[in-house]
Scaffold this motif. Structure first.
Motif, PDB file in Angstrom:
ATOM      1  N   ILE A 185      29.251  77.422  86.164  1.00  0.00           N
ATOM      2  CA  ILE A 185      30.114  78.547  86.533  1.00  0.00           C
ATOM      3  C   ILE A 185      30.554  79.320  85.291  1.00  0.00           C
ATOM      4  O   ILE A 185      30.445  80.556  85.229  1.00  0.00           O
ATOM      5  CB  ILE A 185      31.335  78.046  87.321  1.00  0.00           C
ATOM      6  CG1 ILE A 185      30.895  77.533  88.709  1.00  0.00           C
ATOM      7  CG2 ILE A 185      32.383  79.147  87.461  1.00  0.00           C
ATOM      8  CD1 ILE A 185      31.979  76.785  89.449  1.00  0.00           C
ATOM      9  N   LEU A 186      31.045  78.610  84.283  1.00  0.00           N
ATOM     10  CA  LEU A 186      31.533  79.280  83.073  1.00  0.00           C
ATOM     11  C   LEU A 186      30.412  80.029  82.365  1.00  0.00           C
ATOM     12  O   LEU A 186      30.613  81.150  81.872  1.00  0.00           O
ATOM     13  CB  LEU A 186      32.159  78.257  82.123  1.00  0.00           C
ATOM     14  CG  LEU A 186      33.480  77.616  82.567  1.00  0.00           C
ATOM     15  CD1 LEU A 186      33.902  76.530  81.588  1.00  0.00           C
ATOM     16  CD2 LEU A 186      34.576  78.668  82.694  1.00  0.00           C
ATOM     17  N   CYS A 187      29.224  79.426  82.307  1.00  0.00           N
ATOM     18  CA  CYS A 187      28.132  80.013  81.536  1.00  0.00           C
ATOM     19  C   CYS A 187      27.432  81.158  82.257  1.00  0.00           C
ATOM     20  O   CYS A 187      26.716  81.928  81.628  1.00  0.00           O
ATOM     21  CB  CYS A 187      27.117  78.930  81.174  1.00  0.00           C
ATOM     22  SG  CYS A 187      27.722  77.744  79.956  1.00  0.00           S
ATOM     23  N   SER A 188      27.620  81.268  83.569  1.00  0.00           N
ATOM     24  CA  SER A 188      26.962  82.355  84.294  1.00  0.00           C
ATOM     25  C   SER A 188      27.926  83.428  84.780  1.00  0.00           C
ATOM     26  O   SER A 188      27.643  84.624  84.670  1.00  0.00           O
ATOM     27  CB  SER A 188      26.183  81.793  85.492  1.00  0.00           C
ATOM     28  OG  SER A 188      27.041  81.168  86.425  1.00  0.00           O
ATOM     29  N   CYS A 189      29.077  83.021  85.283  1.00  0.00           N
ATOM     30  CA  CYS A 189      29.959  83.986  85.951  1.00  0.00           C
ATOM     31  C   CYS A 189      30.765  84.845  84.984  1.00  0.00           C
ATOM     32  O   CYS A 189      31.205  85.942  85.353  1.00  0.00           O
ATOM     33  CB  CYS A 189      30.906  83.246  86.905  1.00  0.00           C
ATOM     34  SG  CYS A 189      30.049  82.475  88.295  1.00  0.00           S
ATOM     35  N   ILE A 190      30.980  84.396  83.758  1.00  0.00           N
ATOM     36  CA  ILE A 190      31.695  85.228  82.780  1.00  0.00           C
ATOM     37  C   ILE A 190      30.752  86.279  82.194  1.00  0.00           C
ATOM     38  O   ILE A 190      31.052  87.472  82.178  1.00  0.00           O
ATOM     39  CB  ILE A 190      32.314  84.370  81.656  1.00  0.00           C
ATOM     40  CG1 ILE A 190      33.351  83.398  82.208  1.00  0.00           C
ATOM     41  CG2 ILE A 190      32.952  85.281  80.596  1.00  0.00           C
ATOM     42  CD1 ILE A 190      33.921  82.452  81.164  1.00  0.00           C
ATOM     43  N   CYS A 235      28.512  79.039  76.376  1.00  0.00           N
ATOM     44  CA  CYS A 235      29.898  79.299  75.993  1.00  0.00           C
ATOM     45  C   CYS A 235      30.195  78.494  74.740  1.00  0.00           C
ATOM     46  O   CYS A 235      29.948  77.282  74.708  1.00  0.00           O
ATOM     47  CB  CYS A 235      30.882  78.914  77.101  1.00  0.00           C
ATOM     48  SG  CYS A 235      30.873  80.012  78.531  1.00  0.00           S
ATOM     49  N   PHE A 236      30.685  79.170  73.720  1.00  0.00           N
ATOM     50  CA  PHE A 236      31.045  78.532  72.461  1.00  0.00           C
ATOM     51  C   PHE A 236      32.514  78.792  72.174  1.00  0.00           C
ATOM     52  O   PHE A 236      33.070  79.813  72.592  1.00  0.00           O
ATOM     53  CB  PHE A 236      30.230  79.107  71.290  1.00  0.00           C
ATOM     54  CG  PHE A 236      28.780  78.722  71.292  1.00  0.00           C
ATOM     55  CD1 PHE A 236      28.272  77.763  72.151  1.00  0.00           C
ATOM     56  CD2 PHE A 236      27.907  79.335  70.408  1.00  0.00           C
ATOM     57  CE1 PHE A 236      26.937  77.413  72.136  1.00  0.00           C
ATOM     58  CE2 PHE A 236      26.561  78.999  70.381  1.00  0.00           C
ATOM     59  CZ  PHE A 236      26.081  78.032  71.240  1.00  0.00           C
ATOM     60  N   ALA A 237      33.113  77.895  71.424  1.00  0.00           N
ATOM     61  CA  ALA A 237      34.497  78.105  70.986  1.00  0.00           C
ATOM     62  C   ALA A 237      34.701  77.486  69.612  1.00  0.00           C
ATOM     63  O   ALA A 237      34.086  76.466  69.283  1.00  0.00           O
ATOM     64  CB  ALA A 237      35.490  77.511  71.984  1.00  0.00           C
TER      65      ALA A 237
END
Length: 347
Positions: free
Chosen positions: A236-241, A265-267
């Motif tokens: 979800i995080l890697c596609s929907c953002i 997603c990286f931080a």
């Protein structure tokens, strides 16, 4: 026979330059690739070079690209990877995250237009070596079913976190499947069986034949429902953002008919904004020592910290060289002939 790691890295660099990457892209890619083998993650190392090169040569991965920040919220950014090589796009993005973390304390980045980026700790340890917390997640093509489901919908979506220690980083790097799918692919290439618990065949039966898992079967999530839930959140995080593909719509690394458009997603978090680095180490190191020095079970010689076995294997590989399986070596020799690049001599 063994090959020097630096010779194999040079070989991978030359191959990818011939395939269509820039020297800068090839340098990052080959560094990531050989470090995977050195860490003992052979499923993400030289065994994949032929496929990476073919994807570039066939135009499924773009060369000579510069990723672009398309949405800028200072401490949060969205990056278009321009369908570039995953390792290069990932390293470029983590570099931006670290720059922003120095300015704002932290930065979270979502990436679209990516491709398979190798092993996730490559990026998180870049941050840890600069005194920062590093995080990396990525989604992938369907390999895992949801708990109770019969159809693979989610990738083996990796999760990596690295912390600075004043020495080697403390690193968690895991797939959300029982093992990385690449280990099953490598087992098939080498003609080896896999342990029970890694995957099932198309009918849901436990499988030891890697082909049964890869051809219509499925990987099993680590920890059952827990691995499924983590994989879903990552997808979800890697596609929907960012607008990258979700796992269900993403092309396989071995699908030569279309690009992947995977999401990352990286931080990076500058821990010095919250705790003095010396005080951090004063708190952390005794805690880690209490773990490694704790009572051991019978037959256990040593308790390792997360990431420590891989780091020690890297040191040994640098000293002793790397051993490639006969199947992988045969592939690389064919690749050397195709691109007219000399194959490294054995040590």
């Amino acid at each position: 026979m063994k090959q020097r790691a630096k010779d194999l890295q040079k070989f991978a660099f030359q191959i990818m330059c011939r395939a269509g990457l820039s020297e800068k892209e090839s340098a990052v890619f080959s560094d990531s690739l050989i470090k995977a083998d050195m860490r003992g993650i052979s499923s993400h190392g030289m065994t994949r070079l032929t496929t990476y090169a073919k994807r570039v040569e066939d135009g499924l991965v773009a060369g000579h690209v510069t990723p672009e920040i398309v949405k800028d919220g200072l401490g949060v950014i969205v990056v278009d990877g321009k369908n570039g090589m995953g390792a290069y796009v990932g390293a470029w993005t983590m570099e931006r995250c670290m720059e922003r973390a120095k300015m704002y304390g932290n930065c979270f980045a979502a990436v679209s237009g990516g491709n398979h980026f190798g092993y996730a700790a490559y990026f998180t340890e870049l941050a840890a070596c600069r005194g920062m917390l590093g995080l990396a997640i990525a989604n992938g093509p369907p390999a895992l079913p949801p708990t109770g489901g019969a159809k693979p919908l989610l990738g083996t979506n990796p999760l990596a976190v690295s912390l600075p220690t004043g020495g080697d980083p403390l690193t968690l790097d895991m797939a959300t499947s029982a093992v990385a799918r690449g280990k099953v692919t490598l087992a098939r290439k080498n003609g080896q069986a896999i342990p029970l618990g890694w995957g099932v065949d198309k009918d849901g039966n436990p499988a030891t034949d890697p082909a049964a898992v890869l051809d219509g079967g499925a990987m099993l999530p680590v920890g059952g429902p827990k691995g499924y839930a983590i994989s879903l959140i990552i997808d979800i995080l890697c596609s929907c953002i960012s607008g990258a593909c979700c796992g269900q719509k993403m092309g396989s690394f071995y699908d030569f008919s279309r690009p992947q458009n995977s999401g990352f997603c990286f931080a990076a978090i500058d821990l010095s904004r919250m705790v003095d680095p010396d005080l951090w180490e004063q708190r952390l190191l005794p805690l880690l020592m209490s773990v490694t020095d704790s009572p051991r079970q019978a037959g256990v010689d040593r308790i390792f910290l997360p990431g420590q076995p891989e780091q020690e294997r890297t040191v040994r590989a640098g000293q002793e060289g790397l051993t490639l399986s006969s199947a992988v070596e045969a592939e690389l020799r064919a690749l050397a002939e195709h691109y007219q690049v000399p194959f490294p001599q054995a040590v």
